[in-house]
Scaffold this active site. Structure first.
Site, PDB file in Angstrom:
ATOM      1  N   LYS A  85     -15.235  50.990  64.984  1.00 23.94           N
ATOM      2  CA  LYS A  85     -16.070  52.672  65.083  1.00 23.94           C
ATOM      3  C   LYS A  85     -17.645  51.900  65.742  1.00 23.94           C
ATOM      4  O   LYS A  85     -17.045  50.765  65.888  1.00 23.94           O
ATOM      5  CB  LYS A  85     -16.570  52.348  63.547  1.00 23.94           C
ATOM      6  CG  LYS A  85     -17.725  53.540  63.036  1.00 23.94           C
ATOM      7  CD  LYS A  85     -16.107  54.735  62.709  1.00 23.94           C
ATOM      8  CE  LYS A  85     -16.341  55.531  61.930  1.00 23.94           C
ATOM      9  NZ  LYS A  85     -15.055  56.318  61.368  1.00 23.94           N
TER      10      LYS A  85
HETATM   11  N1  GLU Z   1     -13.693  59.523  62.375  1.00 25.98           N
HETATM   12  C1  GLU Z   1     -12.547  59.904  62.131  1.00 25.98           C
HETATM   13  C2  GLU Z   1     -13.068  58.822  60.570  1.00 25.98           C
HETATM   14  O1  GLU Z   1     -13.491  58.129  59.873  1.00 25.98           O
HETATM   15  C3  GLU Z   1     -12.189  59.997  62.449  1.00 25.98           C
HETATM   16  C4  GLU Z   1     -11.430  58.554  62.706  1.00 25.98           C
HETATM   17  C5  GLU Z   1     -10.733  58.983  64.190  1.00 25.98           C
HETATM   18  O2  GLU Z   1      -9.509  59.660  65.022  1.00 25.98           O
HETATM   19  O3  GLU Z   1     -10.012  58.008  64.997  1.00 25.98           O
HETATM   20  O4  GLU Z   1     -11.486  58.629  60.287  1.00 25.98           O
END
Ligand code: GLU
Length: 422
Positions: free
Chosen positions: A112
């Site tokens: 993240k």
């Molecule tokens: N931000 C989204 C989540 O928390 C998507 C993450 C992604 O598609 O890599 O799942």
């Protein structure tokens, strides 16, 4: 930073996340060393992002990327632009991505990123400059086989396009697979924008069937009206449900007769928020969560369901569209009150599932029809929900513990097969 945000950050988000991991890990026969390793991020990167405001002034923001685990594949997870972003929060989110990807059996680890900023106060040009510098700082550590970012709170397909362009310029190679959630014209996937909200509604409907809650006329409250909340709401309406409350940062809007979701979406698009929306009675964000309803969908940020309000929640079912909306203490209250919780790592996994489809399509250069994307997404969500239900029944544990048990087991199997390079 507003005082309420500072206060909220005093309790560690990552600490709460680890508590969930520990509950499930205690039920598995894990090697203590492996267990310890899983409570530590592989890599945390913090850097300064100098950027020029449109008026020429130089400012410096802080950027983060946490790559939590690589056992099952490249790190995967979104980039958050929000004033509350901290290393603690990004680490927790990267940790959750590790289990989320494993719960739906994707060949990814967890990651993240984020920038502590208020995207609403930045012009498009300023957002572009921040994004390009953010991407440039990460060139060596991201890539289709290393770490694949995506949108999260405060970031958009356009931001992914700038990220992909900056990366491609630096490595001198067209590289659509470095990020997912891109616009369709540069290698995005059909159905990706809707995927998280669609996944939320799919698992919610599957659980409602188990509880004999007929979607037709079911009363649903959706907290957060961004990409996830608004799309989930729309899908419930298509099934005949009544959305009796919605909210965004400006407050809550309640309407026992059912909110006109298409109208609210159009209003929010035109005014950039729900401020001034008249399709419901104004209520506070706190009161919204406590409205009488069948299903509550927290779809904004972490820690909104806490020990403070858990005993007043009236929903029979909570489906976590957001990451980490329920604190471990609140979760125990819900369990004791027989309120079913579908945990974030399954409930909102539709987004990363279609991100995986996008990455596959980018790598093969062959793009699927929307119906095919949606069909495969439904299959993934239903199959893994079924698996979690089975473990939950067999081991007599709540869905969250069952989901963590499955995810931890999958990650550990990969670690064991590879061996720990120590
Ligand atoms: N931000 C989204 C989540 O928390 C998507 C993450 C992604 O598609 O890599 O799942």
């Amino acid at each position: 930073m507003p005082p309420e945000l500072t206060a909220a950050r005093e309790v560690s988000v990552f600490g709460d996340a680890i508590a969930y991991f520990n509950e499930a890990a205690a039920l598995l026969d894990l090697d203590p060393g492996v267990r310890l390793l899983l409570t530590k991020p592989s890599r945390q990167i913090i850097f300064s992002i100098p950027f020029q405001r449109d008026n020429g002034e130089l400012e410096v923001y802080t950027g983060y990327r946490v790559q939590y685990n690589f056992a099952r594949g490249p790190a995967k997870g979104g980039i958050r632009y929000h004033p509350g972003v901290t290393l603690d929060e990004v680490t927790a989110l990267a940790f959750w991505m590790t289990w989320k990807c494993a719960v739906v059996d994707l060949p990814f680890g967890g990651g993240k990123g984020g920038v502590t900023c208020d995207p609403g106060s930045l012009s498009l040009k300023e957002l572009e400059r921040i994004t390009r510098r953010y991407a440039a700082e990460l060139v060596e550590v991201v890539g289709p086989d290393k770490d694949v970012p995506a949108p999260d709170v405060g970031t958009t397909p356009q931001i992914m396009a700038w990220f992909m362009d900056t990366y491609s310029m630096h490595v001198r190679q067209h590289t659509p697979g470095v990020v997912t959630g891109k616009p369709l014209t540069i290698g995005g996937s059909r159905g990706r924008v809707e995927a998280t909200g669609r996944g939320v509604s799919l698992v919610a409907l599957a659980q409602m069937a188990e509880m004999d809650i007929n979607p037709k006329g079911a009363r649903i409250v959706v907290q957060g009206f961004g990409n996830v909340g608004s799309i989930a709401a729309k899908m419930f309406v298509e099934r005949g449900a009544k959305i009796v409350g919605i909210s965004d940062v400006t407050g809550g809007y309640a309407n026992g007769k059912g909110i006109d979701i298409a109208g609210a979406v159009a209003y929010a698009q035109e005014h950039h928020s729900l401020d001034g929306y008249r399709g419901g009675e104004r209520v506070t964000n706190e009161a919204l969560l406590e409205l009488s309803c069948d299903v509550l969908i927290p779809a904004a940020l972490e820690k909104v369901l806490t020990i403070e309000n858990a005993s007043r929640i009236q929903a029979k079912l909570i489906v976590e569209g957001a990451n980490g909306p329920t604190t471990p203490e609140a979760d125990h209250v819900f369990a004791s009150r027989d309120i079913i919780v579908i945990p974030d790592i399954l409930a909102n996994a539709g987004g990363v599932t279609v991100s995986y489809f996008e990455w596959v399509q980018d790598r093969s250069g062959y793009f699927w029809k929307e119906a095919e994307v949606n069909e495969r997404l439904a299959e993934v969500m239903h199959e893994n929900f079924k698996r979690i239900r089975e473990i939950s029944t067999q081991r007599r544990v709540p869905y969250r513990t069952a989901a963590y048990m499955i995810a931890i087991d999958r990650v550990v199997q990969s670690m064991n097969a590879r061996g720990v390079y120590a």
